[in-house]
Design a protein around this motif. Structure first.
Motif, short mmCIF file in Angstrom:
data_model
loop_
_atom_site.label_atom_id
_atom_site.label_comp_id
_atom_site.label_asym_id
_atom_site.label_seq_id
_atom_site.Cartn_x
_atom_site.Cartn_y
_atom_site.Cartn_z
N ILE A 95 -12.79 10.66 -110.87
CA ILE A 95 -12.24 9.36 -111.23
C ILE A 95 -11.13 9.00 -110.25
CG2 ILE A 95 -11.24 7.96 -113.06
CD1 ILE A 95 -12.21 10.07 -115.06
N ASN A 98 -7.94 3.51 -111.21
CA ASN A 98 -8.57 2.84 -112.35
C ASN A 98 -9.74 2.00 -111.89
OD1 ASN A 98 -7.24 0.88 -110.96
ND2 ASN A 98 -6.30 -0.10 -112.73
N HIS A 99 -10.35 2.39 -110.72
CA HIS A 99 -11.34 1.48 -110.15
C HIS A 99 -12.71 2.07 -109.89
CE1 HIS A 99 -10.65 3.34 -106.19
NE2 HIS A 99 -9.36 3.16 -106.37
N SER A 100 -12.83 3.38 -109.64
CA SER A 100 -14.12 3.91 -109.19
C SER A 100 -14.39 5.29 -109.77
CB SER A 100 -14.17 3.97 -107.65
OG SER A 100 -13.94 2.70 -107.09
N VAL A 101 -15.70 5.62 -109.84
CA VAL A 101 -16.14 6.87 -110.47
C VAL A 101 -17.34 7.43 -109.74
CG1 VAL A 101 -17.21 7.85 -112.55
CG2 VAL A 101 -15.33 6.25 -112.79
N TYR A 122 -22.58 6.48 -108.62
CA TYR A 122 -21.20 6.11 -108.36
C TYR A 122 -21.00 4.64 -108.69
CZ TYR A 122 -22.42 3.92 -103.84
OH TYR A 122 -22.95 3.12 -102.85
N ASN A 127 -13.62 -1.48 -112.97
CA ASN A 127 -12.48 -1.10 -113.80
C ASN A 127 -12.87 -0.77 -115.24
OD1 ASN A 127 -11.18 -1.73 -111.48
ND2 ASN A 127 -9.95 -3.39 -112.30
N THR A 130 -14.74 2.54 -115.39
CA THR A 130 -13.80 3.60 -115.02
C THR A 130 -12.88 3.92 -116.18
OG1 THR A 130 -13.87 2.89 -112.70
CG2 THR A 130 -12.05 4.31 -113.34
N CYS A 133 -14.60 6.23 -118.54
CA CYS A 133 -14.61 7.60 -118.02
C CYS A 133 -13.23 8.23 -118.14
CB CYS A 133 -15.06 7.59 -116.55
SG CYS A 133 -16.78 7.13 -116.32
N GLN A 134 -12.18 7.44 -117.89
CA GLN A 134 -10.82 7.96 -118.02
C GLN A 134 -10.51 8.30 -119.48
OE1 GLN A 134 -8.60 8.60 -115.37
NE2 GLN A 134 -7.68 9.74 -117.05
#
Length: 399
Positions: A95, A98-101, A122, A127, A130, A133-134
């Motif tokens: 991660i 706060n933008h990509s995974v 990916y 956001n 992501t 996921c966060q």
């Protein structure tokens, strides 16, 4: 939602997203390789106030056999990363801010990133996803912390290295080749937390991502590119190109806070000004379109540029465009993004085109906090048709 399959080049994609990471990277990976750990540790040490948190396994046999590197863990802890141990871990998740995974089968090892046959997904500059996921990462970490003190300390690593070195030496001497070292350390969790949804139900973030693959099964290469911010809106009585010339800006460039690697040469970009409509409603206004030349690593402005502007400190990256056609009248006479949503609804974005029941409020949120976002062919056709009518009425200028 921009979701893309990835079957090779995990390493290239990881470091590409790492380059645009400014605050925090979180990783879940059972195995940590020496080369990848050393590279990440160097990156952490090169930046101020960067945060890195990693959930991994701490199994002696894996260190002895080289599946994971105890030395790599040491590099990361010395660099300031926080590591936590979880037994029976299989998830791989990366991660970026706060933008990509990135998620999939690839461990944080050289082989996982560059040699093995791996598969995953990916999501770049997404956001909302992501955050899901966060939430999963935070839930797992909180559960792990409440289970006991499972943070991997430098003292524990150094002690473990002694045992590992002795065992490796014995292996080289052909002692204990068929033995398996069962020593392992870490939290044992019987239930893995899932991010909660507004309706109280739980969701599987990987299942959600895969379900969107059928929706977003190709890149359209058509973008809304936002200029201005919600805090610094551009006046709606300005004329787009005249304003650029007045503030001594390049008329054929548009700027980004992070590297816009997804925009390729030949893509269509619709210049969208964060402003107000004729009724003074705060909304982005689409005022023209152009053909992108694509992003290269050289597309970064600095203080030595004669046209350097103060705000470029926040937007240092750019792409150039050609074959542009822009409204030659006040910005307020362009196409309100609200109009686009109202006319096309779920057909605006690739990720929602097959979701006719999605709420309009959820569609409107998709562009929030983004510098650019991909739209559908349907949206492109509507915008060009409507812009050409506006050009006839208000005039236009070509580049």
């Amino acid at each position: 939602m921009s979701i893309n399959l990835i079957s090779k080049g995990f390493g290239e994609k990881f470091y590409s997203l790492l380059d645009s990471t400014e605050d925090q990277i979180n990783i879940i990976s059972p195995f940590i390789g020496l080369k990848t750990a050393f590279g990440l540790a160097e990156w952490i040490e090169s930046l101020d106030n960067i945060k890195c948190c990693i959930i991994t396994r701490f199994n002696r046999e894996e260190f002895i056999r080289g599946a994971s590197s105890i030395e790599g863990l040491e590099h990361l802890v010395r660099a300031g990363a926080k590591l936590y141990a979880l037994q029976d871990l299989h998830t791989k998740l990366y991660i970026f801010d706060n933008h990509s995974v990135i998620m999939g089968s690839a461990n944080f090892t050289f082989n996982g990133f560059y040699k093995n046959h791996e598969f995953g997904l990916y999501m770049e500059n997404e956001n909302d996803f992501t955050k899901q996921c966060q939430d999963y990462f935070d839930g797992l970490l909180n559960k792990l912390k409440s289970n006991g003190d499972w943070q991997i300390s430098l003292e524990r690593i150094l002690k473990e290295r002694q045992y590992v070195n002795i065992s490796v030496k014995n292996l080289k001497g052909k002692k204990g080749m068929n033995e398996y070292n069962i020593a392992k350390w870490g939290a044992v969790l019987n239930d893995i937390p899932q991010p909660a949804q507004p309706n109280g139900k739980e969701t599987d973030i990987l299942e959600d991502a895969i379900s969107d693959i059928t929706i977003n099964n190709r890149k359209t290469g058509i973008w809304l590119k936002f200029e201005g911010t919600s805090q610094e809106r551009i006046r709606n009585d300005e004329i787009y190109l005249k304003r650029k010339r007045r503030i001594n800006e390049y008329v054929n460039r548009t700027f980004f806070p992070k590297k816009p690697t997804g925009i390729k040469a030949g893509d269509t970009i619709f210049l969208t000004v964060v402003s107000k409509d004729k009724d003074e409603n705060e909304v982005p206004i689409i005022i023209g379109y152009a053909e992108a030349k694509g992003f290269t690593e050289n597309n970064k402005i600095d203080d030595s540029d004669s046209r350097y502007l103060k705000w470029n400190n926040r937007f240092p990256y750019y792409i150039e465009y050609t074959n542009g056609k822009f409204l030659n009248d006040n910005i307020m006479y362009g196409i309100s993004l609200n109009e686009l949503y109202r006319e096309l609804n779920h057909k605006v974005y690739p990720a929602t085109v097959n979701q006719p029941n999605i709420r309009l409020e959820n569609i409107k949120k998709r562009h929030h906090q983004k510098s650019h976002i991909q739209i559908t062919e349907i949206a492109k056709e509507y915008l060009i048709r409507k812009l050409n009518l506006l050009f006839e009425k208000h005039g236009y200028e070509e580049l």
